[in-house]
Design a protein around this motif. Structure first.
Motif, PDB file in Angstrom:
ATOM      1  N   ALA A  64       9.760   7.866 -10.946  1.00  0.00           N
ATOM      2  CA  ALA A  64      10.159   7.062  -9.785  1.00  0.00           C
ATOM      3  C   ALA A  64       9.920   7.817  -8.478  1.00  0.00           C
ATOM      4  CB  ALA A  64      11.623   6.658  -9.902  1.00  0.00           C
ATOM      5  N   LEU A  65      10.282   9.091  -8.455  1.00  0.00           N
ATOM      6  CA  LEU A  65      10.068   9.891  -7.242  1.00  0.00           C
ATOM      7  C   LEU A  65       8.585  10.020  -6.905  1.00  0.00           C
ATOM      8  CD1 LEU A  65      12.674  12.754  -7.730  1.00  0.00           C
ATOM      9  CD2 LEU A  65      12.680  11.015  -5.939  1.00  0.00           C
ATOM     10  N   LEU A  66       7.787  10.320  -7.911  1.00  0.00           N
ATOM     11  CA  LEU A  66       6.356  10.508  -7.653  1.00  0.00           C
ATOM     12  C   LEU A  66       5.656   9.191  -7.337  1.00  0.00           C
ATOM     13  CD1 LEU A  66       5.582  13.283 -10.273  1.00  0.00           C
ATOM     14  CD2 LEU A  66       5.732  13.522  -7.777  1.00  0.00           C
ATOM     15  N   LEU A  67       6.059   8.109  -7.973  1.00  0.00           N
ATOM     16  CA  LEU A  67       5.474   6.815  -7.631  1.00  0.00           C
ATOM     17  C   LEU A  67       5.900   6.397  -6.223  1.00  0.00           C
ATOM     18  CD1 LEU A  67       3.628   4.586  -8.596  1.00  0.00           C
ATOM     19  CD2 LEU A  67       5.616   3.433  -9.552  1.00  0.00           C
ATOM     20  N   GLY A  68       7.152   6.680  -5.875  1.00  0.00           N
ATOM     21  CA  GLY A  68       7.605   6.422  -4.505  1.00  0.00           C
ATOM     22  C   GLY A  68       6.793   7.205  -3.489  1.00  0.00           C
ATOM     23  N   TYR A  69       6.447   8.430  -3.832  1.00  0.00           N
ATOM     24  CA  TYR A  69       5.588   9.245  -2.973  1.00  0.00           C
ATOM     25  C   TYR A  69       4.216   8.583  -2.816  1.00  0.00           C
ATOM     26  CZ  TYR A  69       2.451  13.122  -1.813  1.00  0.00           C
ATOM     27  OH  TYR A  69       1.482  13.906  -1.250  1.00  0.00           O
ATOM     28  N   GLY A  70       3.670   8.049  -3.907  1.00  0.00           N
ATOM     29  CA  GLY A  70       2.380   7.358  -3.839  1.00  0.00           C
ATOM     30  C   GLY A  70       2.443   6.125  -2.951  1.00  0.00           C
ATOM     31  N   VAL A  71       3.527   5.370  -3.060  1.00  0.00           N
ATOM     32  CA  VAL A  71       3.714   4.191  -2.210  1.00  0.00           C
ATOM     33  C   VAL A  71       3.842   4.611  -0.749  1.00  0.00           C
ATOM     34  CG1 VAL A  71       5.302   2.294  -1.675  1.00  0.00           C
ATOM     35  CG2 VAL A  71       4.683   2.768  -4.047  1.00  0.00           C
ATOM     36  N   LEU A  72       4.578   5.700  -0.502  1.00  0.00           N
ATOM     37  CA  LEU A  72       4.730   6.215   0.862  1.00  0.00           C
ATOM     38  C   LEU A  72       3.381   6.605   1.459  1.00  0.00           C
ATOM     39  CD1 LEU A  72       6.612   7.134   3.187  1.00  0.00           C
ATOM     40  CD2 LEU A  72       6.708   9.357   2.058  1.00  0.00           C
ATOM     41  N   ILE A  73       2.551   7.260   0.675  1.00  0.00           N
ATOM     42  CA  ILE A  73       1.213   7.627   1.148  1.00  0.00           C
ATOM     43  C   ILE A  73       0.449   6.382   1.602  1.00  0.00           C
ATOM     44  CG2 ILE A  73      -1.097   8.355   0.369  1.00  0.00           C
ATOM     45  CD1 ILE A  73       0.241  10.506  -1.291  1.00  0.00           C
ATOM     46  N   GLU A  74       0.468   5.350   0.773  1.00  0.00           N
ATOM     47  CA  GLU A  74      -0.264   4.126   1.113  1.00  0.00           C
ATOM     48  C   GLU A  74       0.330   3.450   2.346  1.00  0.00           C
ATOM     49  OE1 GLU A  74      -3.190   3.455  -0.284  1.00  0.00           O
ATOM     50  OE2 GLU A  74      -2.842   5.237  -1.519  1.00  0.00           O
ATOM     51  N   ALA A  75       1.645   3.468   2.477  1.00  0.00           N
ATOM     52  CA  ALA A  75       2.294   2.866   3.650  1.00  0.00           C
ATOM     53  C   ALA A  75       1.883   3.601   4.926  1.00  0.00           C
ATOM     54  CB  ALA A  75       3.810   2.878   3.480  1.00  0.00           C
ATOM     55  N   VAL A  76       1.858   4.917   4.876  1.00  0.00           N
ATOM     56  CA  VAL A  76       1.452   5.700   6.054  1.00  0.00           C
ATOM     57  C   VAL A  76      -0.024   5.457   6.359  1.00  0.00           C
ATOM     58  CG1 VAL A  76       1.104   8.036   6.946  1.00  0.00           C
ATOM     59  CG2 VAL A  76       3.242   7.451   5.771  1.00  0.00           C
TER      60      VAL A  76
END
Length: 115
Positions: A64-76
């Motif tokens: 969950a943490l690492l997937l959230g990081y991936g989503v954050l990257i795409e959002a930025v």
């Protein structure tokens, strides 16, 4: 800080920098093999390094943490010039995390059989 935590932090920083530096392609490629490979390698590696750096984390929390990081990257990336957000990138990140988790589970079970 132990070596595993340091290596995870350095890798996380490198992935972040690579995700945010501008690209100079005239038009974004919808899906390129190298982009898929880069995302898969990055998130597979991050999962494995996180596993050694923070072994007490459950696979659910780690994923969950690492997937959230991936989503954050795409959002930025959606707000950066010469970058774009992609749901397919998040899907590849999730596939890499799943593959790493399954490899970890396989090794764990094989080790348990030997004991």
């Amino acid at each position: 800080m132990n070596a595993a935590k340091l290596l995870f932090a350095v890798t996380l920083l490198a992935v972040t920098l690579l995700a945010f530096i501008p690209t100079y392609e005239p038009l974004p490629e919808i899906v390129s093999f190298s982009d898929i490979l880069n995302h898969f390698a990055a998130f597979f590696t991050l999962y494995m390094l996180h596993l050694f750096a923070y072994p007490a984390f459950s696979w659910r929390r780690r994923s969950a943490l690492l997937l959230g990081y991936g989503v954050l990257i795409e959002a930025v990336q959606a707000f950066l010039p010469n970058r774009y957000a992609s749901l397919s990138d998040v899907a590849v990140d999730a596939a890499a995390l799943t593959a790493a988790m399954l490899l970890h589970l396989l090794v764990y079970r094989l080790r348990a059989r030997r004991a």
